[in-house]
Design a protein around this motif. Structure first.
Motif, PDB file in Angstrom:
ATOM      1  N   TYR A  22       4.806  -0.345  11.445  1.00  0.00           N
ATOM      2  CA  TYR A  22       4.014   0.488  11.772  1.00  0.00           C
ATOM      3  C   TYR A  22       5.043   1.884  12.013  1.00  0.00           C
ATOM      4  O   TYR A  22       4.684   3.165  11.827  1.00  0.00           O
ATOM      5  N   LYS A  81       3.167   4.852  10.529  1.00  0.00           N
ATOM      6  CA  LYS A  81       2.794   6.027  11.438  1.00  0.00           C
ATOM      7  C   LYS A  81       3.353   7.150  10.579  1.00  0.00           C
ATOM      8  O   LYS A  81       2.873   8.280  10.803  1.00  0.00           O
ATOM      9  N   ALA A 106      -4.830   3.228  10.993  1.00  0.00           N
ATOM     10  CA  ALA A 106      -3.837   4.124  11.436  1.00  0.00           C
ATOM     11  C   ALA A 106      -3.877   5.622  11.204  1.00  0.00           C
ATOM     12  O   ALA A 106      -3.363   6.389  11.662  1.00  0.00           O
ATOM     13  N   LEU A 148       0.143  -5.818  14.234  1.00  0.00           N
ATOM     14  CA  LEU A 148      -0.855  -4.902  14.153  1.00  0.00           C
ATOM     15  C   LEU A 148      -2.202  -5.588  14.531  1.00  0.00           C
ATOM     16  O   LEU A 148      -3.138  -5.026  15.034  1.00  0.00           O
TER      17      LEU A 148
END
Ligand code: TYM
Length: 335
Positions: free
Chosen positions: A19, A24, A70, A210
């Motif tokens: 992530y 991200k 996300a 996650l």
């Protein structure tokens, strides 16, 4: 033309490392809106080691849900799974004929994964970086956001592009730039600050998934290995403290602060203060994603539809590149 491409293996779930080091930043690149973004779930890379078919299908959908949750927006980015666009495998074969055995044998990921028993590793695991180069170059991608551990593979991608251009006397493939940026390019295990956080670590305590709920996230951070010293006054004081450094980096990446800024804010604080603050931050940032993933996973057909549409868009870019590659390499195209 500038184009961003990156991929994640859908084997096992996504970790905090995936992530912060990748996903991200994929979202940030997408939202900058300056360069087209293409993101791929590399299911064909996943089967270089054995995958149970039903689990692979589930993990691929779950990873797609993670991307969407996300902030990857199929209206802004192309999102698809690799096996639906055959150009990857086709260009991968051509690159198998461009890359040298010696190059592949020097890859640290190959050495780590195949270990001493390389006689028994799949041929696909050895050729893995050639398929990765094909993923990138089928779109003539100019930049690839990744974590630190993919640096060597991206150097090999440039070597393959250069050798192809040179062997065929063309200026065809670009020299792709790695984008290894931010506070968390290498998130470490919560149990051992010298090991990378990884979905394949046998200890689930070593990573944040996650899919972890708020209690699990908080408990793992509370139990994370640290030293007994308080946080230092400056970043320099973290030099020989890998576990502390890792938690500071995670805090920085989650909050959007610099690591130096985090140290300045918590200078002299004990882990008894810092860890709960980090746990709160992690839960605040990750729980909404986990919740949205769970919601999206209730409609797998919708996820498959999004991946299929993405594959159509990806195919439209990659097919003309492959046509050129076949022409350059001397293949007859008569239909
Ligand atoms: P994979 O699936 O192992 O990891 C996906 C992405 O997550 C990053 N990453 C991390 N970043 C920081 N800290 C960590 N602990 C951590 N663990 C993983 C990885 O650097 C990567 O960016 N070979 C690739 C998949 C791939 C690919 C590609 C990537 C296939 N084709 C083309 C880019 C472009 C891999 O195994 O990543």
């Amino acid at each position: 033309t500038p184009r961003i491409f990156s991929g994640i293996q859908p084997s096992g779930g996504l970790t905090l490392g995936n992530y912060l080091g990748a996903l991200k930043r994929f979202v940030e690149k997408q939202d900058e809106g300056t360069t087209p973004t293409i993101y791929c779930l590399v299911d064909m890379h996943a089967i270089t080691v054995w995958q149970d078919p039903e689990k692979l299908r589930h993990a691929t959908r779950e990873a797609a849900a993670g991307f969407l949750a996300a902030g990857i927006d199929p209206k802004k980015s192309i999102l698809f799974n690799q096996s639906q666009v055959s150009a990857h495998a086709e260009l991968g074969w051509i690159f198998n004929c461009v890359a040298r055995m010696g190059w592949m044998g020097r890859m640290t990921q190959w050495k780590d994964k195949a270990g001493k028993n390389s006689e028994n590793a799949s041929l696909g695991l050895f050729a893995y970086p050639a398929l990765m180069a094909a993923d990138i170059l089928a779109y003539k991608a100019t930049a690839v956001p990744v974590g630190e551990d993919q640096k060597q593979h991206l150097e090999l991608t440039r070597d393959i592009a250069a050798k192809f251009n040179n062997d065929y006397g063309v200026d065809f493939f670009p020299m792709t730039e790695p984008l290894i940026e931010g506070a968390a390019t290498r998130v470490m295990s919560l149990r051992d600050g010298t090991k990378k956080m990884s979905k394949s670590d046998p200890s689930d305590q070593s990573r944040i998934n996650l899919t972890d709920d708020a209690d699990a996230i908080a408990a793992k951070i509370r139990k994370a290995k640290t030293d007994p010293e308080p946080l230092p006054e400056t970043l320099d004081g973290l030099r020989d403290r890998p576990e502390a450094r890792n938690l500071v980096n995670i805090y920085a990446a989650l909050s959007g602060m610099t690591a130096a800024g985090v140290v300045a804010e918590y200078a002299g604080a004990q882990f008894g203060t810092f860890k709960p603050a980090l746990a709160d931050l992690a839960v605040a940032k990750l729980s909404p994603i986990t919740g949205e993933m769970t919601r999206l996973m209730q409609d797998p057909a919708e996820i498959d539809r999004i991946l299929g549409e993405g594959a159509d868009q990806a195919e439209a870019i990659a097919r003309p590149v492959l046509d050129d590659v076949y022409r350059i390499t001397g293949m007859i195209r008569s239909r």
